[in-house]
Write a protein that holds these residues in place. Structure first.
Motif: not given
Length: 342
Positions: A202-219
């Motif tokens: 609940g820290y940041k939700h609401g209109k205008g909040f679009r998110f995506a996951p990022i995998i910047s490393s593996r392992g």
């Protein structure tokens, strides 16, 4: 057999919400693994559909398979979700004519000996791809199309002549920059605006909040005894430029303004993590982000930089305040590390 061209990649029900929980947070997480596989398969000229069924009823699942046909159905599978994955494969086999080839992938079936247990007990599963799937699925489909011996394909488990076979593990992908960016053409990011990424409560939700996951490393370079290390013990990093290029593309083209790093340890290589933050600031990307981190290596300058670049929260795995337990699980941290970082 006829040539394989039409492929469905699907995420089944997740069922992670506890009906007795005192909070009611609507958590949604785009299936980044399927999006990556989709991009790789499209590069190899396959016709790919990604279907996210994480909220579909079983009647909706049945109706979908009743009215669509695919040569291959690839199903993601996490522990706790696995019976839903098995049932979905059974529905695909029963409702489609001709029956599709079913492939199971993800952390749960990658664990030994669970892969053999699944293949031996659930006949609706034709193949399991263990570990990283991008190279394995392309090679498997090529061999199925050509009729060549499947035993030369590394990283798969399957049944042949009433025997259950596990081919040798595939080598991990060392150059992660060689992979395409995830294919999110199936996802309407505007639908994530009222949802939560599962970390911020609940820290940041609401209109205008679009998110995506990022995998910047593996392992992960660490060896905590309780961890499955699904993506390998040798940590591999995407270059900071490649990571921020993906962030910038989603920011400009999909209006995504919040990112969740799903790396096992974002700060495993501190100079690289600092470079990612510096590039976010240099390109004036007005974003926020969260990540999983360890309490070392950490510096005050690093924390100031990550906050300036938009970081809202780090999730630290502390596990215990007991020196004895930390040592016994191989955590490779001490209590003073925790106190200093906090």
């Amino acid at each position: 057999m006829d040539k394989i061209r039409k492929i469905l990649l699907v995420r089944p029900h997740v069922y992670i919400r506890d009906a007795q929980a005192i909070t009611d947070i609507n958590v949604f997480f785009p299936p980044v693994g399927l999006a990556l596989l989709s991009a790789v398969l499209k590069e190899n000229n396959y016709n790919v559909t990604v279907k996210d069924m994480h909220e579909d009823t079983w009647n909706e699942v049945i109706s979908y398979f009743d009215s669509n046909k695919f040569d291959v159905v690839g199903i993601t599978c996490f522990t706790g979700q696995h019976f839903n994955s098995f049932r979905l494969a059974e529905i695909a086999k029963n409702k489609m004519d001709p029956k599709p080839i079913t492939i199971l992938g993800g952390p749960h079936p990658s664990a030994k000996p669970i892969d053999i247990q699944i293949i031996s007990h659930y006949s609706q599963i034709d193949f399991i791809i263990r570990g990283e799937g991008e190279k394995t699925i392309v090679e498997l489909l090529a061999k199925l199309n050509s009729g060549e011996d499947l035993e030369i394909v590394k990283g798969i488990t399957f049944s042949k002549n009433e025997k259950f076979l596990r081919t040798p593990d595939r080598e991990t992908i060392e150059n992660l920059d060689s992979l395409p960016f995830p294919d999110y053409s199936f996802l309407d990011f505007s639908k994530t605006e009222t949802l939560n990424d599962g970390r911020l409560s609940g820290y940041k939700h609401g209109k205008g909040f679009r998110f995506a996951p990022i995998i910047s490393s593996r392992g992960c370079p660490n060896k905590c005894q309780f961890c499955g290390i699904f993506l390998g013990k040798n940590v591999r990093f995407r270059s900071p430029e490649n990571v921020v290029n993906e962030i910038e593309s989603l920011y400009l083209n999909k209006k995504v303004n919040h990112f969740t790093f799903v790396d096992d340890c974002f700060n495993a290589a501190l100079p690289r993590a600092q470079k990612i933050c510096a590039l976010i600031l240099e390109r004036k990307l007005l974003i926020t982000w969260t990540a999983i981190a360890r309490v070392k290596p950490i510096s005050e300058d690093f924390l100031k930089l990550v906050k300036k670049s938009g970081c809202l929260a780090f999730n630290f795995g502390i596990e215990s305040g007991s020196k004895k337990i930390l040592q016994s699980i191989g955590k490779n941290i001490v209590i003073d590390d925790v106190i200093k970082t906090f």
